[in-house]
Scaffold this active site. Structure first.
Site, short mmCIF file in Angstrom:
data_model
loop_
_atom_site.label_atom_id
_atom_site.label_comp_id
_atom_site.label_asym_id
_atom_site.label_seq_id
_atom_site.Cartn_x
_atom_site.Cartn_y
_atom_site.Cartn_z
N ASP A 48 -13.69 31.88 -19.39
CA ASP A 48 -13.61 30.56 -18.75
C ASP A 48 -13.11 29.53 -19.75
OD1 ASP A 48 -14.98 28.80 -16.31
OD2 ASP A 48 -15.04 27.77 -18.25
N TYR A 53 -10.06 21.64 -22.76
CA TYR A 53 -10.59 22.25 -23.99
C TYR A 53 -9.50 22.43 -25.05
CZ TYR A 53 -14.33 23.66 -20.73
OH TYR A 53 -15.31 23.70 -19.77
N LYS A 78 -9.10 25.04 -15.68
CA LYS A 78 -9.46 23.86 -14.90
C LYS A 78 -8.45 22.74 -15.12
CE LYS A 78 -14.21 25.05 -16.14
NZ LYS A 78 -13.94 25.66 -17.43
N HIS A 111 -11.79 20.01 -12.35
CA HIS A 111 -12.83 19.95 -13.37
C HIS A 111 -13.94 18.95 -13.05
CE1 HIS A 111 -13.33 20.84 -17.95
NE2 HIS A 111 -14.48 20.80 -17.33
#
Length: 282
Positions: A48, A53, A78, A111
């Site tokens: 994930d 990120y 996401k 998200h």
């Protein structure tokens, strides 16, 4: 390496998702490939990540280096808040797909609802387009409280496959879990260990001592026995391995109830009702 296969959850469109995944939130870009390779070696087959990120490329590099068949690893990413919108969603997806080095993403999530922008409905319609085209195998949401989920269900066509939300013993979001499951949306827990804050509760430590497992394993098992999908994160090889070694023991009903009684409505992350950030680096 885990010797017990991780069970899968069947999503509302028939796609199977491994119930235990490896999350890379806050894993540094330069350490992501190594961490994901260690997770794959330990037996994880569900990774994930997220555009926010900034480590999708490291995930993709690890997948290629592993030599595993593409169909053996379930990959989630996401959409950032700042990329919400009809056309910008499609551009952002292409950027994520390119960074991951994948033709098809297994699960794509909105998200956050990001209510100040009020674009999650038009964003979801672009998600539906990607799904219809086969660019993604399943689409879902993250951090969607019941009012956001209800509006999405009322104004769009495809029911989200997943709602990924913060859940741990001291913050269980029972109302959001209930609303999600009632709509046929699978519940996925991020920060399933409460970033460590729930591991010292006697309800957890006493069970761990009795069963000869770690407090972290007890909490993760508590999630699994509720049918929740989990994505624990660690960069420590020993903990990466222990976080998926959850199938040689079982919690009793009394154990489950004692841990569930720890709910204190103490959120760690942002409140989705007011969260107002783009997730885009300056």
């Amino acid at each position: 390496m885990t010797t017990t296969p991780v069970p899968s959850i069947e999503l509302n469109n028939g796609v199977l998702i491994p119930q235990v995944g490896y999350g890379v939130f806050q894993v540094p870009e330069d350490g992501t490939q190594r961490a994901v390779e260690q997770a794959l070696e330990a037996g994880y087959r569900h990774i994930d990540t997220a555009a926010a990120y900034y480590n999708e490329a490291g995930v993709g590099a690890a997948l290629r280096a592993s030599g595993l068949p593409r169909e053996d690893v379930f990959v989630t990413t996401k959409l950032r808040n700042g990329d919400q919108g009809a056309d910008s969603t499609l551009r952002a997806f292409e950027a994520s797909r390119t960074a991951l080095g994948l033709d098809v993403v297994d699960l794509y999530l909105v998200h956050w609802p990001y209510p100040s922008a009020d674009r999650y409905i038009e964003t979801w319609r672009s998600f539906e387009k990607l799904y219809a085209e086969g660019a993604v195998r399943a689409i879902g949401v993250s951090n969607f409280l019941p009012p956001f989920l209800e509006r999405l269900l009322a104004e769009t066509d495809v029911v989200p496959a997943v709602n990924q939300i913060e859940i741990h013993p001291s913050f269980q979001q029972v109302d959001t879990q209930t609303a999600s499951r009632a709509a046929g949306v699978a519940v996925q827990a991020y920060s399933p260990l409460g970033q460590g804050k729930d591991l010292h509760a006697p309800a957890v430590t006493e069970v761990a001592e009795r069963l000869g497992v770690t407090p972290g394993q007890v909490v993760l098992r508590w999630h699994l026995q509720q049918g929740t999908i989990i994505i624990p994160k660690s960069v420590t090889p020993e903990r990466i391995a222990s976080n998926i070694d959850l199938f040689s023991f079982e919690l009793t009903e009394q154990d489950m109830a004692a841990i569930s009684a720890l709910d204190s409505d103490e959120r760690i992350g942002a409140d989705p009702a007011t969260a107002d950030f783009t997730q885009v680096r300056a």
